[in-house]
Design an enzyme around this catalytic site. Structure first.
Site, PDB file in Angstrom:
ATOM      1  N   GLY A 170       0.808  -1.220   0.000  1.00  0.00           N
ATOM      2  CA  GLY A 170       0.000   0.000   0.000  1.00  0.00           C
ATOM      3  C   GLY A 170       0.838   1.266   0.000  1.00  0.00           C
ATOM      4  O   GLY A 170       1.901   1.338  -0.629  1.00  0.00           O
TER       5      GLY A 170
ATOM      6  N   ASP B 267       2.518   2.513   2.383  1.00  0.00           N
ATOM      7  CA  ASP B 267       3.786   2.267   3.091  1.00  0.00           C
ATOM      8  C   ASP B 267       4.871   1.870   2.085  1.00  0.00           C
ATOM      9  O   ASP B 267       5.982   2.446   2.074  1.00  0.00           O
ATOM     10  CB  ASP B 267       3.545   1.146   4.115  1.00  0.00           C
TER      11      ASP B 267
ATOM     12  N   SER C 273      -5.745   3.018   7.525  1.00  0.00           N
ATOM     13  CA  SER C 273      -6.512   1.780   7.830  1.00  0.00           C
ATOM     14  C   SER C 273      -7.572   1.405   6.790  1.00  0.00           C
ATOM     15  O   SER C 273      -8.189   0.347   6.928  1.00  0.00           O
ATOM     16  CB  SER C 273      -7.177   1.827   9.224  1.00  0.00           C
TER      17      SER C 273
HETATM   18  N1  AR6 Z   1      -0.118   5.778  -2.790  1.00  0.00           N
HETATM   19  C1  AR6 Z   1      -0.991   6.505  -2.072  1.00  0.00           C
HETATM   20  N2  AR6 Z   1      -2.000   5.985  -1.377  1.00  0.00           N
HETATM   21  C2  AR6 Z   1      -2.128   4.672  -1.414  1.00  0.00           C
HETATM   22  C3  AR6 Z   1      -1.254   3.813  -2.136  1.00  0.00           C
HETATM   23  C4  AR6 Z   1      -0.215   4.427  -2.862  1.00  0.00           C
HETATM   24  N3  AR6 Z   1       0.642   3.719  -3.594  1.00  0.00           N
HETATM   25  N4  AR6 Z   1      -1.658   2.548  -1.965  1.00  0.00           N
HETATM   26  C5  AR6 Z   1      -2.717   2.597  -1.160  1.00  0.00           C
HETATM   27  N5  AR6 Z   1      -3.022   3.871  -0.843  1.00  0.00           N
HETATM   28  P1  AR6 Z   1      -3.012   0.997   2.968  1.00  0.00           P
HETATM   29  P2  AR6 Z   1      -3.726   0.472   5.785  1.00  0.00           P
HETATM   30  C6  AR6 Z   1      -4.130   4.364   0.001  1.00  0.00           C
HETATM   31  O1  AR6 Z   1      -3.446  -0.337   2.525  1.00  0.00           O
HETATM   32  O2  AR6 Z   1      -5.095   0.089   5.395  1.00  0.00           O
HETATM   33  C7  AR6 Z   1       0.812  -1.826   4.689  1.00  0.00           C
HETATM   34  O3  AR6 Z   1       1.269  -3.085   4.281  1.00  0.00           O
HETATM   35  C8  AR6 Z   1      -5.265   3.380   0.087  1.00  0.00           C
HETATM   36  O4  AR6 Z   1      -6.164   3.577  -0.987  1.00  0.00           O
HETATM   37  O5  AR6 Z   1      -1.765   1.559   2.403  1.00  0.00           O
HETATM   38  O6  AR6 Z   1      -3.550   1.437   6.925  1.00  0.00           O
HETATM   39  C9  AR6 Z   1       1.360  -1.413   6.043  1.00  0.00           C
HETATM   40  O7  AR6 Z   1       2.692  -1.848   6.211  1.00  0.00           O
HETATM   41  C10 AR6 Z   1      -5.918   3.765   1.403  1.00  0.00           C
HETATM   42  O8  AR6 Z   1      -6.814   4.854   1.220  1.00  0.00           O
HETATM   43  O9  AR6 Z   1      -2.847   1.093   4.595  1.00  0.00           O
HETATM   44  C11 AR6 Z   1       0.427  -2.102   6.988  1.00  0.00           C
HETATM   45  O10 AR6 Z   1       0.796  -3.446   7.170  1.00  0.00           O
HETATM   46  C12 AR6 Z   1      -4.738   4.262   2.243  1.00  0.00           C
HETATM   47  O11 AR6 Z   1      -3.664   4.494   1.317  1.00  0.00           O
HETATM   48  C13 AR6 Z   1      -0.900  -2.025   6.285  1.00  0.00           C
HETATM   49  O12 AR6 Z   1      -0.597  -1.909   4.884  1.00  0.00           O
HETATM   50  C14 AR6 Z   1      -4.284   3.286   3.272  1.00  0.00           C
HETATM   51  O13 AR6 Z   1      -4.229   1.968   2.695  1.00  0.00           O
HETATM   52  C15 AR6 Z   1      -1.667  -0.801   6.690  1.00  0.00           C
HETATM   53  O14 AR6 Z   1      -2.956  -0.862   6.107  1.00  0.00           O
END
Ligand code: AR6
Length: 169
Positions: A32, A34, A117
């Site tokens: 994601g 991260d 999240s």
């Molecule tokens: N750029 C910007 N925003 C993004 C991207 C990107 N490339 N990819 C996703 N989002 P998430 P969480 C948005 O899954 O739910 C990781 O493995 C996505 O659409 O990144 O908090 C961490 O290490 C959503 O709105 O984070 C943790 O293990 C937002 O970012 C876990 O994921 C958050 O989605 C955290 O999960």
């Protein structure tokens, strides 16, 4: 001045004092946003994260931004959605508040949040948006810093939800 705004670009490109990372409690990277932040910042970011010894859910930690345009990265750990029975809303609010406290304590002017999240961690998007906006609004009413909070929104569903709540359409 409106102190909350929406940006639907790539959070890793934003020229702000700090971008917030939706991290996990190891702070050692993941998928994601991260993964995207670590790729854009370069390997020095992981090196610094290794020194931090993790971060509990609902808290946040500060590192430098390295190759990012942002000077700092605030690594916030949101809750995994567990049906709403695990104090998820409190933990999510706490992740936002902890990030804002770091920004305030360092006199940062601008900070950008992803939708913590609501991706891999499965938190329902509308419920998460209500918690995020309520927490940020209250913090800004009580604090002079940060001057500006940007919601960096990556997906259409979150964009629609945030526009409805913040802009009324
Ligand atoms: N750029 C910007 N925003 C993004 C991207 C990107 N490339 N990819 C996703 N989002 P998430 P969480 C948005 O899954 O739910 C990781 O493995 C996505 O659409 O990144 O908090 C961490 O290490 C959503 O709105 O984070 C943790 O293990 C937002 O970012 C876990 O994921 C958050 O989605 C955290 O999960």
């Amino acid at each position: 001045m409106e102190r909350m705004e929406i940006n639907n670009g790539d959070i890793t490109r934003l020229e702000v004092d700090a971008i917030v990372n939706a991290a996990n409690s190891t702070l050692l990277g993941g998928g994601g946003v991260d993964g995207a932040i670590h790729r854009a910042a370069g390997p020095e970011l992981l090196e610094e994260c290794r020194q931090l010894d993790g971060c509990p859910t609902g808290e946040a930690r500060l590192t430098k931004g390295y190759r990012l345009p942002a000077k700092w990265v605030i690594h916030a750990v949101g809750p995994v959605w567990n049906g709403g029975q695990g104090k998820e809303a409190e933990k999510l609010a706490s992740a936002y508040r902890s990030s804002l406290e770091i920004a305030r304590n360092h006199r940062m002017k601008s900070i950008a949040f992803p939708n913590i999240s609501t991706g891999i961690y499965g938190y329902p998007k509308e419920q998460a948006a209500i918690v995020a906006i309520r927490t940020v609004r209250k913090f800004l009413a009580e604090n002079e810093w940060p001057e500006k909070v940007i919601f960096a929104i990556f997906d259409q569903e979150n964009l629609t939800i945030y526009r409805e709540i913040l802009e009324g359409y």
